[in-house]
Write an enzyme that holds these catalytic residues in place. Structure first.
Site, short mmCIF file in Angstrom:
data_model
loop_
_atom_site.label_atom_id
_atom_site.label_comp_id
_atom_site.label_asym_id
_atom_site.label_seq_id
_atom_site.Cartn_x
_atom_site.Cartn_y
_atom_site.Cartn_z
CD1 TRP A 131 -0.02 -1.56 3.38
CD2 TRP A 131 0.81 0.34 3.31
NE1 TRP A 131 0.80 -1.09 4.06
CE2 TRP A 131 1.25 -0.47 4.20
CE3 TRP A 131 0.90 1.94 2.93
CZ2 TRP A 131 1.90 0.16 5.05
CZ3 TRP A 131 1.92 3.20 4.45
CH2 TRP A 131 2.45 1.93 5.12
CE LYS A 155 -2.32 -9.30 -2.07
NZ LYS A 155 -2.89 -8.15 -2.18
N PRO A 156 -2.80 -6.02 -5.52
CG PRO A 156 -4.93 -4.09 -6.67
CD PRO A 156 -4.80 -5.52 -6.14
N GLY A 209 7.23 -6.42 0.21
CA GLY A 209 6.09 -6.03 1.02
C GLY A 209 6.69 -7.46 3.25
CB SER A 210 6.32 -7.51 6.01
OG SER A 210 5.39 -8.30 5.80
CD GLU A 231 11.73 -3.95 -1.95
OE1 GLU A 231 12.25 -4.04 -0.63
OE2 GLU A 231 10.78 -3.56 -2.24
CG LEU A 232 11.16 -9.65 1.50
CD1 LEU A 232 11.63 -11.57 2.22
CD2 LEU A 232 9.64 -10.01 1.22
NE ARG A 259 12.10 8.18 -1.11
CZ ARG A 259 11.38 7.81 -1.64
NH1 ARG A 259 10.24 7.50 -3.19
NH2 ARG A 259 11.86 6.25 -1.39
CB CYS A 265 11.34 -1.48 1.63
SG CYS A 265 11.34 -1.28 0.49
CD GLU A 361 10.42 -2.52 7.16
OE1 GLU A 361 10.93 -1.61 6.24
OE2 GLU A 361 10.04 -3.27 6.97
CB SER A 421 13.73 4.32 -5.71
OG SER A 421 13.29 3.64 -4.36
#
Length: 459
Positions: A131, A155-156, A209-210, A231-232, A259, A265, A361, A421
Site C-alpha cells: 500500500w 493483487k494490490p 511486502g514484509s 522485495e522485503l 518521504r 522499505c 523497521e 530508487s
C-alpha cells in the site's frame, strides 16, 4: 461483495471495490493463461509501443492520479505527484528494454557446435504489491513482465486498490489486449495468492511486502518450485561522518526519513552520527523536522497520516519503549486537530547502540539517533541486522564514503544523497531483505527464462 477504501487522513470512505475470492483468482489466471500465447508472440516493438503509450497516459493524468493516491494512501500531494512520475518511468524504461532482449552466440570450446542463447518469458506471473507506493510498486512489476512477454494477475493491497485499477485502465487505453493484465482486489489476500501459487499455470511470483509474509510465500512457492522475486523489509542505516557536509546530510536525512512519512522499505531508520558532529547535526535536523506540516494532503501538508490505526499504535508503542529505555525526544513537529492516524515527525537522541528500536523497521516518521567514534565498531552495529536493503553514507571524503558503502551489507547505498530508487538501477536487497532485483536490465531478467540451442556446426 465489495469493501470500502478509507482515507487514513480523514477516515472518510473514498470508494468501494469488488472483494474478490478464490473463484475470481482462478478466473484471472484463466484469462492470463489464454492471453499468454498471443502476447508472448507479440513483436517486442509492439509491446514497447504499448508501454510507452502507458507512460504518456500516466504523465497526462499525473494530477488526478496523485490526488487518488493521496486520498487512499494519505501521503502528501507532493509525494504522490513524485510517485506518479517515478512510477511512469518504469513503463518508459521497460518500453526501451523490450526491444533489447539480448542473447548470445558463440563457438563451443571443443568445436563442432555453436551455442545460441535466448531469453523467453517465464509465463503467467502473479504480482502482489503493498500500500505504501500503490503506483510505483505496480508499474515496477507490470513494466518488466509485459516487456518480457509475460501475462500477469495482480493483487494490490486492500488499503490502496483504486490506484491499481486506474493504472490497469490506462494500460487498456494504451492498447493492451484483454486478459494480459487482470487486477483482483480482495480482503482475502492469503486465499487469492494461495490459489495462484497452487495453480500450475502460474510460473512466477513477484512480491513486495514484509519479510514475514515473504517467508510464507517462499515456503508455498517451494512446493511447485515457482520462480520467485521478493522485495522485503528494511532497516536502513544513515551514517554521518565527522567530515560530512552537514547541510547536505540534513537535506538527505529529510528525504531518506520522511518521504511518505517514513513508510518506505528504504526509509532511514537508524541514524549513526559521529560524536563530533552530533550537536550541530541534531540542531539543524531537529529544526527542519519541527517545521514539517502534518495533516491531510488536501491542506497542503508535507506529512500525512500513518496507513491505519494499528500502524499508529505500533509506532507509538515503539517510541514509548525507546524513551523508557533511555532515549530522549529532542524535536517533534506539531500534530493537527484532525481525525486521521497522525503521528508527529520525531527525533530521538541518546539512543543506545543496542536499543530495540534500532533492530526493527519503524515504518513511521521517527528518526532514532545514536553516536559513534570508532569506524570498525560502527560497521559492526550497522551490519548487525537481519535486513540489508538500503543504507546511506555522508562524508566529505568520497573515497572514505565509498569504502564505508562497500563494507555495508546492503543491496543499495546512497552516497551523499538520501534517495536510492531509480528505474535504471537494480533495486533490491540482501539477507532477509529479499531475492532478485527490480528495475534496470535485472528487472527484465526476473521475468525471463534462459534457453540455449546447441547447433551442430561441422568444422
Amino acid at each position: 461483495m465489495t469493501f470500502p477504501v478509507v482515507d487514513p487522513a480523514t477516515l472518510d470512505v473514498v470508494g468501494t471495490v469488488a472483494d474478490g475470492d478464490i473463484s475470481d483468482a482462478r478466473h484471472a489466471v484463466d484469462a492470463a493463461h489464454q492471453a499468454f500465447r498471443s502476447w508472448s508472440r507479440t513483436p517486442p516493438r509492439r509491446r514497447s509501443e504499448i508501454l510507452h503509450r502507458a507512460f504518456e497516459l500516466m504523465i497526462r493524468d499525473r494530477d488526478s492520479l496523485a490526488t487518488l493516491i493521496s486520498r487512499e494512501n494519505g501521503k502528501s500531494l507532493t509525494d504522490a505527484a513524485g510517485e506518479v512520475t517515478y512510477a511512469a518511468e518504469f513503463f518508459r524504461w521497460f518500453a526501451e528494454e523490450a526491444v533489447r532482449p539480448g542473447g548470445d552466440f558463440g563457438e563451443s570450446p571443443a568445436g563442432g557446435t555453436r551455442t545460441l542463447v535466448t531469453h523467453r518469458p517465464v509465463g503467467v506471473a502473479a504480482l502482489v504489491t503493498p500500500w505504501n507506493f500503490p503506483a510505483a510498486m505496480i508499474t515496477r512489476k507490470i513494466g518488466p513482465a509485459l516487456a518480457a512477454g509475460c501475462t500477469a494477475v495482480v493483487k494490490p493491497a486492500a488499503e490502496t486498490p483504486l490506484t491499481a485499477l486506474a493504472i490497469a485502465a490506462l494500460l487498456t487505453e494504451a492498447g493492451l489486449p484483454d486478459g494480459v493484465i487482470t487486477v483482483v482486489t480482495t480482503t482475502d489476500s492469503a486465499g487469492v495468492v494461495g490459489a495462484w501459487l497452487n495453480d500450475e499455470r502460474v510460473r512466477k511470483i513477484s512480491f513486495t511486502g514484509s519479510t514475514a509474509v515473504g517467508r510464507v510465500l517462499l515456503r508455498h512457492a517451494a512446493d511447485r518450485v515457482v520462480n520467485s522475486s521478493m522485495e522485503l523489509g528494511g532497516n536502513a542505516p544513515f551514517i554521518v561522518a565527522d567530515d560530512a557536509d552537514l547541510d547536505a546530510a540534513v537535506a538527505g536525512a529529510m528525504i531518506a526519513k520522511f518521504r511518505n512519512g517514513g513508510q518506505a522499505c528504504t526509509a532511514a531508520n537508524r541514524f549513526y552520527v559521529h560524536a563530533s558532529a552530533k550537536t550541530a547535526f541534531v540542531a539543524r535536523f531537529g529544526a527542519a523536522v519541527e517545521k514539517l506540516t502534518v495533516g491531510p494532503a488536501a491542506d497542503g501538508s508535507a506529512i500525512g497520516p500513518l496507513i491505519s490505526a494499528a500502524a499508529l499504535r505500533r509506532v507509538t508503542r515503539t517510541v514509548d519503549e525507546a524513551v523508557a529505555a533511555g532515549a530522549r525526544i529532542s524535536h517533534q513537529a506539531t500534530l493537527p486537530d484532525a481525525p486521521g492516524h497522525f503521528y508527529p515527525p520525531t527525533v530521538l537522541v541518546d539512543v543506545p547502540a543496542d536499543a530495540a528500536i534500532l533492530q526493527e523497521e519503524i515504518f513511521g516518521p521517527v528518526a532514532a539517533i545514536t553516536t559513534w567514534t570508532d569506524e570498525d565498531e560502527l560497521l559492526e552495529w550497522v551490519n548487525d541486522s537481519e535486513y540489508g536493503l538500503a543504507a546511506y553514507v555522508f562524508s566529505g571524503d568520497l573515497a572514505r564514503a565509498l569504502r564505508l558503502g562497500e563494507a555495508i551489507d546492503a543491496g543499495m547505498v546512497g552516497i551523499n544523497r538520501g534517495l536510492v530508487s531509480d528505474p535504471s538501477a537494480p533495486f533490491g536487497g540482501v539477507k532477509q531483505s529479499g531475492l532478485g532485483r527490480e528495475g534496470a536490465r535485472d528487472g527484465l531478467r526476473e521475468f525471463q527464462e534462459t534457453q540455449y540451442l546447441s547447433v551442430d556446426w561441422p568444422a
